[in-house]
Design an enzyme around this catalytic site. Structure first.
Site, short mmCIF file in Angstrom:
data_model
loop_
_atom_site.label_atom_id
_atom_site.label_comp_id
_atom_site.label_asym_id
_atom_site.label_seq_id
_atom_site.Cartn_x
_atom_site.Cartn_y
_atom_site.Cartn_z
CE LYS A 178 -20.22 -15.04 8.30
NZ LYS A 178 -20.64 -13.92 9.13
N GLY A 186 -12.88 -3.69 1.29
CA GLY A 186 -14.28 -3.31 1.48
C GLY A 186 -14.73 -2.25 0.50
N GLY A 239 -8.85 -8.27 0.60
CA GLY A 239 -7.62 -8.35 1.38
C GLY A 239 -6.90 -9.68 1.22
NE ARG A 280 -4.26 -1.58 1.83
CZ ARG A 280 -5.27 -1.78 2.67
NH1 ARG A 280 -5.15 -1.43 3.93
NH2 ARG A 280 -6.39 -2.31 2.25
P1 ADP Z 1 -11.10 -11.54 0.91
O1 ADP Z 1 -10.36 -10.93 2.06
O2 ADP Z 1 -10.23 -11.74 -0.29
O3 ADP Z 1 -12.38 -10.81 0.61
P2 ADP Z 1 -12.39 -13.45 2.65
O4 ADP Z 1 -11.94 -12.66 3.85
O5 ADP Z 1 -13.81 -13.46 2.32
O6 ADP Z 1 -11.52 -13.03 1.36
O7 ADP Z 1 -11.99 -14.98 2.87
C1 ADP Z 1 -10.68 -15.40 3.09
C2 ADP Z 1 -10.62 -16.53 4.08
O8 ADP Z 1 -11.47 -17.61 3.71
C3 ADP Z 1 -9.22 -17.10 4.18
O9 ADP Z 1 -8.75 -16.88 5.49
C4 ADP Z 1 -9.40 -18.59 3.90
O10 ADP Z 1 -8.65 -19.42 4.75
C5 ADP Z 1 -10.86 -18.80 4.17
N1 ADP Z 1 -11.38 -19.97 3.45
C6 ADP Z 1 -11.47 -20.14 2.13
N2 ADP Z 1 -11.96 -21.36 1.84
C7 ADP Z 1 -12.20 -21.97 3.02
C8 ADP Z 1 -12.74 -23.23 3.39
N3 ADP Z 1 -13.12 -24.11 2.47
N4 ADP Z 1 -12.87 -23.50 4.71
C9 ADP Z 1 -12.49 -22.61 5.63
N5 ADP Z 1 -11.99 -21.40 5.34
C10 ADP Z 1 -11.83 -21.08 4.06
MG MG Z 2 -10.65 -11.03 4.21
#
Ligand code: ADP
Ligand code: MG
Length: 390
Positions: free
Chosen positions: A197, A372, A349, A36
């Site tokens: 989620k 976000g 992130g 960043r």
């Molecule tokens: P981003 O930050 O890119 O938006 P998220 O915060 O939504 O992504 O999700 C990232 C997290 O999801 C990671 O920590 C990863 O370990 C977890 N994750 C992905 N697939 C699984 C899974 N099948 N079971 C548990 N955790 C998972």
């Molecule tokens: Mg995340």
């Protein structure tokens, strides 16, 4: 949105630059990941070249008090190395001493204010704090895309009080890239959505059901969809409320044609780097097992979709990529983006961390620095930090 090109003579003027230096620290007085900080260098160099006197403001973490561990001093040092000029560190966010330091700046010199969240007024967009920040400068520039979805004193309040204001080069590129992706993408437009989620990303899924040609689902987000379709998910991450959201999303008319779910999985008996990955042919997860990555047939299908796409947006890892046994799905999809000739944009992130970790960040078209904020822009929401620059 006004940009740096709209600002007239900057020479000798004090410019308050809202940067996003919310970076991970290494706990030993250094910066663990300076992505960043590097992202904002073009703006800072341009402003210095035009003779501006720079006052930088950022938040770092979520201090409850003036926690010294969340001082921006290590980031100021790192910035000094990257810019190859000394960066002065203010002892506070605002106050007499800070005002004196800002006034004493010569053209091209740089002052870093302390963590703006040391001031409780920051997140409340307190008018007094906004006025004190605005009093430090003649011009306001916002290059903090990652904070643009928050109406805080440093992103909105101070900006409103300074007549001459504009987006920095990074903010301009972030907003331009994401708007173009949604409004006029080269087709097919492919969205790859994963992560933890469904509830975090409902609006993003809804938007892509309207504007994209195909959505590939991965990560833990898969399981609420599978359960809503009547499959067993074993011990996989799958909140009840997310199953309801997934059920509703599956009922949207476009879902049948656009939404693709995995056809096989990698499972294990627990979440850990020492867990043994087992290949599951299909998506019926037995009791005592949890799905931690997409399977090889799914990976092949998803890679093929990337190869055929004109534009790809990717948010959310395909599996628990931090654990080496479950990183293959995320890595292979990231590699497909890197070798594709499509416009490829990564937002989020953990997704950004994943392409960084695999050494692929400079082989995609754009990695958004705003998690976000990028998602809110895609949802179609107005970002207060962007609106104020209109
Ligand atoms: P981003 O930050 O890119 O938006 P998220 O915060 O939504 O992504 O999700 C990232 C997290 O999801 C990671 O920590 C990863 O370990 C977890 N994750 C992905 N697939 C699984 C899974 N099948 N079971 C548990 N955790 C998972
Ligand atoms: Mg995340």
């Amino acid at each position: 949105m006004r940009t740096l090109r709209d600002l007239e003579d900057l020479s000798g003027k004090r410019v308050l630059v809202r940067v996003d230096f919310n970076v991970p620290l290494d706990g030993q007085g250094g910066v663990a990941d300076d992505t960043r900080v590097r992202g904002t260098l073009p703006t800072l160099r341009e402003l210095r070249r035009r003779g501006a006197r720079l006052v930088l403001v950022s938040h770092l973490g979520r201090p409850k008090d003036r926690e010294p561990e969340l001082s921006l001093a290590p980031v100021a040092r790192r910035l000094g190395e990257l810019l190859e000029v000394p960066v002065q560190m203010a002892p506070a966010v605002v106050g007499e001493e800070v005002t004196a330091m800002a006034d004493a700046l010569a053209p091209g010199e740089v002052l870093m204010l302390e963590n703006v969240r040391y001031e409780p007024g920051e997140t409340k967009n307190d008018p007094e704090l906004a006025a004190a920040l605005a009093a430090l400068a003649d011009v306001y520039v916002d290059d903090a895309f990652g904070a643009a979805h928050r109406a805080h004193a440093s992103t909105v309040g101070a900006a409103q009080l300074i007549e001459e204001r504009a987006a920095g080069l990074l903010l301009e590129r972030e907003v331009g890239t994401l708007r173009e992706l949604i409004e006029s993408p080269e087709r097919p437009l492919l969205a790859i959505l994963g992560g933890a989620k469904v509830s975090d990303k409902i609006k993003v899924i809804e938007r892509f059901l309207q504007v994209s040609d195909t959505i590939l689902v991965g990560g833990a987000m898969v399981f609420p969809f599978l359960r809503a379709q009547g499959h067993a998910v074993g011990d996989s991450l799958c909140a009840d409320e997310d199953v309801e959201h997934a059920r509703r999303l599956l009922q949207i008319e476009q879902s049948a044609a656009k939404l693709m779910l995995p056809v096989d999985l990698i499972v294990a008996d627990h979440f850990g780097a020492d867990a043994t990955p087992e290949q599951l042919d299909g998506v019926e997860v037995p009791d005592g097992r949890m799905g931690l990555d997409i399977g090889p047939r799914t990976v092949a299908e998803y890679v093929g979709r990337v190869a055929d796409a004109g534009t790809v947006f990717w948010n959310g890892p395909m599996g628990a990529f931090e654990l080496e046994p479950f990183a293959a799905g995320t890595r292979t999809v990231a590699e497909a983006l890197a070798t594709s000739s499509a416009t490829t944009v990564v937002g989020g992130g953990d997704s950004a961390a994943a392409v960084e970790k695999f050494g692929l960040a400079d082989r995609v078209t754009h990695v958004s620095t705003g998690g976000g904020a990028a998602l809110e822009l895609i949802e179609g929401r107005d970002l207060p930090g962007v609106e104020v620059l209109a």
